[in-house]
Write an enzyme that holds these catalytic residues in place. Structure first.
Site, PDB file in Angstrom:
ATOM      1  N   THR A  23       0.822  -1.211   0.000  1.00  0.00           N
ATOM      2  CA  THR A  23       0.000   0.000   0.000  1.00  0.00           C
ATOM      3  C   THR A  23       0.855   1.260   0.000  1.00  0.00           C
ATOM      4  O   THR A  23       0.627   2.184  -0.783  1.00  0.00           O
ATOM      5  CB  THR A  23      -0.917  -0.002   1.234  1.00  0.00           C
ATOM      6  OG1 THR A  23      -1.754  -1.164   1.186  1.00  0.00           O
ATOM      7  CG2 THR A  23      -1.784   1.240   1.269  1.00  0.00           C
ATOM      8  N   GLY A 145       2.167   7.765  10.843  1.00  0.00           N
ATOM      9  CA  GLY A 145       1.851   7.963   9.435  1.00  0.00           C
ATOM     10  C   GLY A 145       2.261   9.312   8.890  1.00  0.00           C
ATOM     11  O   GLY A 145       3.438   9.663   8.866  1.00  0.00           O
ATOM     12  N   GLY A 203     -11.392  -3.676   6.538  1.00  0.00           N
ATOM     13  CA  GLY A 203      -9.981  -3.457   6.264  1.00  0.00           C
ATOM     14  C   GLY A 203      -9.266  -2.585   7.272  1.00  0.00           C
ATOM     15  O   GLY A 203      -8.095  -2.241   7.076  1.00  0.00           O
ATOM     16  N   LYS A 221       6.166   2.483  18.540  1.00  0.00           N
ATOM     17  CA  LYS A 221       6.183   3.911  18.232  1.00  0.00           C
ATOM     18  C   LYS A 221       6.524   4.737  19.473  1.00  0.00           C
ATOM     19  O   LYS A 221       7.262   5.720  19.390  1.00  0.00           O
ATOM     20  CB  LYS A 221       4.821   4.323  17.665  1.00  0.00           C
ATOM     21  CG  LYS A 221       4.468   3.616  16.364  1.00  0.00           C
ATOM     22  CD  LYS A 221       3.015   3.849  15.981  1.00  0.00           C
ATOM     23  CE  LYS A 221       2.626   3.072  14.740  1.00  0.00           C
ATOM     24  NZ  LYS A 221       1.192   3.175  14.424  1.00  0.00           N
ATOM     25  N   GLY A 318      -2.286   4.480   6.078  1.00  0.00           N
ATOM     26  CA  GLY A 318      -2.849   4.660   4.748  1.00  0.00           C
ATOM     27  C   GLY A 318      -1.797   5.025   3.735  1.00  0.00           C
ATOM     28  O   GLY A 318      -0.721   5.534   4.075  1.00  0.00           O
TER      29      GLY A 318
END
Length: 448
Positions: A23, A145, A203, A221, A318
């Site tokens: 992705t 992200g 998902g 993280k 994402g």
């Protein structure tokens, strides 16, 4: 005949190889195709993908790869003269990703990664290798992200002493908890297992979600953020980890009634008693910004002694957001803006002992599911008294029998006055083995 070089400043492109085309890898290719001209202006030269590599060449990735040279042996990219930097997007703390990172840095080439597990486990060794080679190790995409929290701590807040860093670091958990909230508000409560199943079908959660829901992803993280914020050596093994798999609909309801929302919070502090690092579901007051971070969003709070509270919020995963962070690192490499991976040389990072969490002072929410019979409340009250826990409030709610084991017996929830956390642990130890308890009590500390 003399030719004119129309590239910004007449500089050569930064020639990049991408390893891993899931992705995020596809997102990086799309981003560079879409914003390539703008990126070239901002970085002072074009960023050009000269080679790609992944496990399965035949997989349909929804993007035309014909313009890129496919390489089956990813390690061969390290020695190529036409590759200036490598982007690793295959994941995993060890194995091929770590081998590639070591070889790339040893060859004197900048290395960009989104691999939080590898950085959490091997970040110091890789940072030392990058220092020795005089090249960049970049990992903005490894935490939160698309949120530029690594740059924010390493550069924007560099003049501050950071007292505490904490936040919502896993979008899957936040999606599950906020979906349970919305179901509760709509009058149709849903328990964790049902929401998880829906999240998997949409998902938002993996087929095996344990890495997320048990808090390991957030802990990776957090350990990275702690090192950056405090100038301490990475210590993932010292993170206390509790996930959300035992949060039930009744906890969501009780938190709401008390004026809180439940969030999985990663928190780190560095004090005289050592380094505190914990990932744990917490009750967050409604007047705190973390209480309003919904869905799969991430958020990080850093408290500096001069800048005050910094709040970063955005998409924590994402293809677009994560690709944005990867390309931001490539822009730094194209500009020759490197800097130390953890904001200072590895030799300057402090070693720190693990703080005694039992000595931490605060309030806690403790939920019991108990047998519906006389004397149970007195048993709980006696255990808290003997452990030195002062009860601020106690709520008892009966539940109707049903097929769901969480709806059997009686729910008892207590909120403690501020006190040492070891006293709460002592309470549970005193109640361990009691046939009045129908399952393991749930403890969630309160963010005050």
């Amino acid at each position: 005949m003399e030719t004119t070089d129309h590239r910004p400043d007449g500089l050569k492109p930064l020639r990049v190889a991408i390893v891993g085309l899931g992705t995020v890898g596809g997102g990086v290719l799309r981003l560079l195709e879409t914003n390539g001209a703008l990126i070239a202006r901002r970085s002072g030269r074009p960023i050009q993908i000269v080679a790609i590599s992944a496990r399965d060449r035949s997989k349909d990735r929804g993007i035309d790869l014909a313009a890129y040279e496919w390489v089956d042996d990813m390690t061969s990219l390290v020695q190529r003269d036409d590759v200036d930097a490598i982007v690793e997007l295959i994941g995993g703390s060890d194995g091929p990703a770590l081998t590639l990172a070591r070889q790339c840095l040893a060859a004197g080439k900048p290395f960009v990664t989104a691999n939080k597990a590898m950085i959490a486990h091997h970040g110091l060794a890789l940072a030392s290798a990058a220092e020795a080679a005089g090249v960049a190790l970049k990992y903005e995409a490894a935490v939160a992200g698309g949120i530029p929290v690594i740059k924010g701590l390493r550069e924007g807040a560099a003049a501050n002493e950071i007292g505490r860093v904490y936040g919502i670091l896993n979008g899957t958990c936040n999606y599950i908890l906020t979906t349970m909230e919305k179901a509760q508000e709509a009058g149709a409560p849903q328990d964790f297992a049902d929401v998880l199943k829906d999240a998997q079908s949409l998902g938002y959660a993996e087929a095996d979600p344990s890495f997320d829901i048990d808090g390991v992803d957030a802990a990776h993280k957090l350990s990275i953020l702690a090192s950056l914020a405090f100038g301490t050596r990475l210590d993932f093994g010292a993170v206390d980890i509790t996930g959300i798999r035992h949060v039930i609909a009744a906890d969501i309801a009780e938190a709401a009634a008390l004026g809180y929302r439940i969030r999985l919070v990663g928190m780190a502090e560095n004090g005289a008693d050592g380094l505190f690092q914990r990932v744990h579901p917490m009750l967050v007051p409604l007047n705190h910004p973390l209480a309003h971070v919904d869905g799969s969003l991430n958020a990080v709070v850093a408290e500096g002694n001069f800048v005050g509270r910094l709040f970063f919020q955005g998409a924590g995963a994402g293809d677009g957001p994560t690709a944005s962070a990867v390309v931001a690192d490539l822009i730094d490499v194209a500009r020759d803006e490197y800097g130390d991976a953890f904001a200072m040389p590895v030799a300057s990072l402090d070693g720190q002992t693990k703080a005694d969490t039992g000595a931490r002072l605060g309030r806690s929410y403790v939920r019991f599911r108990v047998a519906d019979r006389p004397g149970v409340l007195a048993e709980i009250a006696a255990a808290t008294r003997d452990a030195g826990v002062s009860i601020e409030s106690m709520i008892q709610r009966g539940t109707a029998p049903s097929g769901d084991p969480h709806n059997q017996g009686v729910l008892v929830a207590i909120v403690t006055h501020a006190g040492a956390e070891r006293c709460v642990a002592d309470t549970l130890a005193r109640l361990a083995g009691s046939d009045s308890l129908l399952d393991q009590p749930m403890v969630m500390h309160i963010l005050d």
